[in-house]
Design an enzyme around this catalytic site. Structure first.
Site, PDB file in Angstrom:
ATOM      1  N   LYS A  43     -86.304  20.052 -44.165  1.00  0.00           N
ATOM      2  CA  LYS A  43     -87.403  19.191 -43.710  1.00  0.00           C
ATOM      3  C   LYS A  43     -88.141  18.565 -44.888  1.00  0.00           C
ATOM      4  O   LYS A  43     -88.341  17.337 -44.925  1.00  0.00           O
ATOM      5  CB  LYS A  43     -88.367  20.023 -42.859  1.00  0.00           C
ATOM      6  CG  LYS A  43     -89.705  19.358 -42.574  1.00  0.00           C
ATOM      7  CD  LYS A  43     -90.577  20.250 -41.731  1.00  0.00           C
ATOM      8  CE  LYS A  43     -90.977  21.511 -42.458  1.00  0.00           C
ATOM      9  NZ  LYS A  43     -91.919  21.259 -43.573  1.00  0.00           N
ATOM     10  N   THR A  44     -88.562  19.383 -45.833  1.00  0.00           N
ATOM     11  CA  THR A  44     -89.314  18.869 -46.982  1.00  0.00           C
ATOM     12  C   THR A  44     -88.470  17.897 -47.790  1.00  0.00           C
ATOM     13  O   THR A  44     -88.967  16.859 -48.246  1.00  0.00           O
ATOM     14  CB  THR A  44     -89.769  20.039 -47.879  1.00  0.00           C
ATOM     15  OG1 THR A  44     -90.582  20.929 -47.111  1.00  0.00           O
ATOM     16  CG2 THR A  44     -90.564  19.539 -49.066  1.00  0.00           C
ATOM     17  N   GLU A 235     -95.116  19.038 -40.285  1.00  0.00           N
ATOM     18  CA  GLU A 235     -95.501  20.132 -39.368  1.00  0.00           C
ATOM     19  C   GLU A 235     -96.311  19.606 -38.180  1.00  0.00           C
ATOM     20  O   GLU A 235     -97.356  20.147 -37.808  1.00  0.00           O
ATOM     21  CB  GLU A 235     -96.312  21.201 -40.121  1.00  0.00           C
ATOM     22  CG  GLU A 235     -95.607  21.812 -41.322  1.00  0.00           C
ATOM     23  CD  GLU A 235     -94.496  22.778 -40.954  1.00  0.00           C
ATOM     24  OE1 GLU A 235     -94.133  22.853 -39.761  1.00  0.00           O
ATOM     25  OE2 GLU A 235     -93.983  23.456 -41.862  1.00  0.00           O
TER      26      GLU A 235
END
Length: 690
Positions: A43-44, A235
């Site tokens: 994700k990052t 998030e």
């Protein structure tokens, strides 16, 4: 040439650096985009490359807004972007919701009644101001236990973050205080006014005042929405209603909003996080593009198969199926233990086995649903000289309420214990530090606790008299019960000390659970003095560990909430029994079971290789209570785990055993129920032989 980058000389080889799922997000992320990023799917990395791609395609840094939940995440992403580009992205708006709100409000504060130099109140400042409001309103907090400033502040904060009124927040969080609603509303009104007069905002205000600004000044909202051509949110499943509305307004001109999150990891409703934000995103934003990151770079196929099977039971979710990037390993182990102590002994033994095989302790973690689940294991690790780092709060025996209960027990054992007297007296209304010390110095001159209670009555007058009566009530209750530690602890838990906890702490229910479990833990002890020695010497173990062979290397004990976003080679999830996980309160909450299942999913997906699922089959001592496995274990298809059967638990000498001998061997059953030799698991053995 990549889509949208025609004619440009891109320094980064995106096709080489990213998988197909990630590449699609990075190159096609215009317009409203929802990126469902499964656990361990990069994700990052994806967000970072998306920002770099925009900059390489000619988008100015000043027109990109990157919102995160922690400073650590923001700094990591900004640093990665700089590394990719070979230089810092000056002008990029990147940071937490609160930090970005602060920057914007410094420009527009005068429009909402503040000056640009407004002060930000931290949590301690906010509680102190609430305390002043209570005092200035002349609210009687002594006749009956009024909630502490910390509790009042938590109610007001939850109300604002959940977009509900004060009465609704009290009903949801502290229904026992509904009769104080009028007073708490008065406190709220004065608190708001005092902040305005002081030109100050608390953390909640940073978001609420920004929302007020955008909704009441269309020109400002339009200007900011035009400035931020691209809005990216990390998030997103953890956003509350206020944050979701802010995002909606800030992207209202260009409509380039890319939110990244995983509904399967939405576990913070107690902080007012709203899972509906991510579930309803396509309904709120027309023509939403939906991307899925389902390639997992963390866990083995066996761990992911279990995780997928569990989360599939949830109804309110986006369907997804994580695929691994790793080779097959071995199945997770399911271990029923006879009780908490055998469970703790097994876990400690396996940790030592893994270390002997070359795994550093820092790559091993034990996770649990509630903080009190770790107490038996903490004692076991201490006895075996295994150093650990505790996350998610203080170590069990260092928690203030546990120390409070121990102080009451110390007085039953030794009524001349001055420090114990001072501690228990400080909980009582009308008795300050000076008064507590004066009373303690006098009552310590007596020989018995009964004599001390009589003497104290003659020493306390005025406001202190009511407080002394409260202390007498608790200690008298303890004197009437059997002197076994578990009975004494239960006597404290059922006394007015419970009222003190509820009035003093926002998380009083968790503290009460700690005490209830402390009583269960104490049930195997018959001698109060021996029990107090065991608990007190816990600190000595901590000292000896630091000087031992492991030095700074430590394993991790953590609540699951604190473990989100982290990973280890070996993960133990303990106390997976009915009544412990899912949490009993979840049964009464709308969507509670599904959130608990998401919490279990988060725990499982922290494991890279080894996964151990353990639960005690009994609890209690005099009256044995049989425990069923957690409903989440029942949902796992049989072929996905290997069951480990522990034949007999080792009983240490202080618990009434002989302290010697070996426990019968561990048995491992394969999927068909056939016995086989264990590959890795060992035996629970005499502590002295380790």
């Amino acid at each position: 040439m990549l889509s949208g980058a025609a004619g440009r000389d891109l320094k980064i080889d995106y096709q080489k650096a990213l998988n197909a799922e990630q590449l699609a997000v990075v190159t096609q992320g215009d317009g409203p985009c929802l990126v469902l990023a499964g656990a361990g799917s990069g994700k990052t990395r994806t967000i970072t490359y998306r920002v770099a791609y925009l900059l390489e395609c000619g988008v100015s840094a000043e027109s990109i807004l990157l919102l995160t939940f922690t400073n650590k995440a923001a700094n990591e992403m900004m640093s990665r972007v700089a590394d990719l580009l070979g230089a810092p992205a000056h002008g990029l708006w990147g940071g937490t919701f609160h930090s970005i709100a602060n920057r914007l409000l410094r420009h527009y504060a005068s429009l909402i009644g503040f000056t640009p130099s407004f002060t930000i109140l931290d949590s301690e400042d906010s509680q102190s101001l609430v305390k002043l409001c209570i005092k200035d309103l002349n609210i009687d907090t002594k006749t009956q236990r009024f909630p502490s400033p910390a509790v009042v502040h938590s109610i007001l904060s939850f109300a604002r973050n959940a977009s509900m009124n004060v009465q609704e927040a009290i009903k949801k969080k502290h229904p026992h205080f509904l009769h104080f609603t009028h007073s708490i509303v008065q406190i709220n009104d004065l608190y708001v006014e005092r902040k305005r007069l002081a030109n100050a905002m608390d953390f909640d205000d940073l978001l609420l005042k920004l929302l007020e600004l955008l909704e009441s000044h269309a020109d400002v909202c339009s200007s900011l929405a035009q400035r931020f051509v691209y809005v990216l949110v990390d998030e997103y499943q953890d956003t509350n209603k206020v944050q979701a509305r802010l995002i909606e307004l800030l992207c209202s001109h260009h409509h380039n909003v890319l939110v990244v999150g995983d509904d399967a990891q939405s576990i913070y409703s107690f902080r007012a996080a709203e899972i509906k934000n991510i579930l309803s995103f396509p309904d709120r934003y027309a023509d939403t593009k939906l991307f899925r990151l389902e390639t997992n770079y963390r866990s083995t196929p066996e761990v992911l198969s279990l995780a997928n099977a569990v989360i599939a039971q949830n109804v309110d979710q986006y369907q997804k199926n994580l695929r691994t990037h790793h080779a097959s390993f071995e199945k997770p182990n399911l271990i029923p233990a006879s009780d908490n102590r055998q469970e703790a002994q097994y876990v400690a033994e396996q940790i030592l086995k893994l270390r002997e095989q070359g795994m550093p302790l820092k790559n091993i973690a034990v996770l649990f649903r509630a903080a009190h689940h770790s107490q038996a294991l903490e004692m076991e690790l201490s006895r075996r000289d295994v150093p650990y780092e505790y996350r998610g709060g203080m170590k069990f025996f260092e928690r203030s309420h546990v120390k409070d209960v121990v102080a009451y027990l110390r007085l039953v054992s030794n009524p001349r214990d001055v420090m114990a007297w001072i501690r228990v007296l400080s909980h009582q209304p009308g008795i300050g530090a000076v008064g507590a010390n004066r009373i303690a110095q006098e009552v310590q001159k007596t020989e018995t606790l009964e004599q001390a209670l009589v003497m104290g009555s003659s020493l306390c007058t005025g406001r202190a008299e009511a407080g002394w009566r409260g202390c007498v009530g608790i200690l008298s209750r303890m004197l009437k019960v059997h002197q076994a530690p578990t009975d004494l602890i239960n006597a404290v838990a059922s006394s007015s000390y419970r009222d003190y906890l509820e009035a003093e702490y926002p998380n009083f229910l968790d503290r009460l659970e700690d005490i209830e479990q402390f009583a269960i833990f104490a049930a195997v002890y018959t001698d109060l003095s021996q029990f107090l020695q065991e608990v007190t010497l816990k600190d000595d173990y901590a000292v000896s560990r630091e000087e031992g062979m492991y030095q700074e290397e430590k394993m991790v004990l953590s609540t699951i909430h604190q473990a989100k976003g982290l990973e280890w080679d070996a993960v133990f999830i303990i106390n997976l029994s009915d009544g412990a996980f899912p949490h009993p309160r979840a049964l009464d909450e709308d969507g509670g079971i599904e959130e608990e299942r998401r919490l279990f999913y988060v725990a499982v997906t922290r494991s890279r290789k080894y996964l151990f699922l353990t639960y005690p089959m009994t609890s209690g001592f005099d009256a044995i209570e049989f425990r069923q496995p957690s409903m989440f274990l029942d949902e796992i298809p049989k072929g996905l785990v290997e069951k480990v059967q522990l034949k007999r638990a080792f009983t240490p000498p202080f618990q009434g055993g002989d302290g010697g001998g070996w426990v019968e061997p561990t048995i491992v059953l394969d999927a068909s129920g056939e016995r086989r030799e264990p590959k890795r698991v060992g035996f629970l053995r005499n502590i002295d032989e380790l």
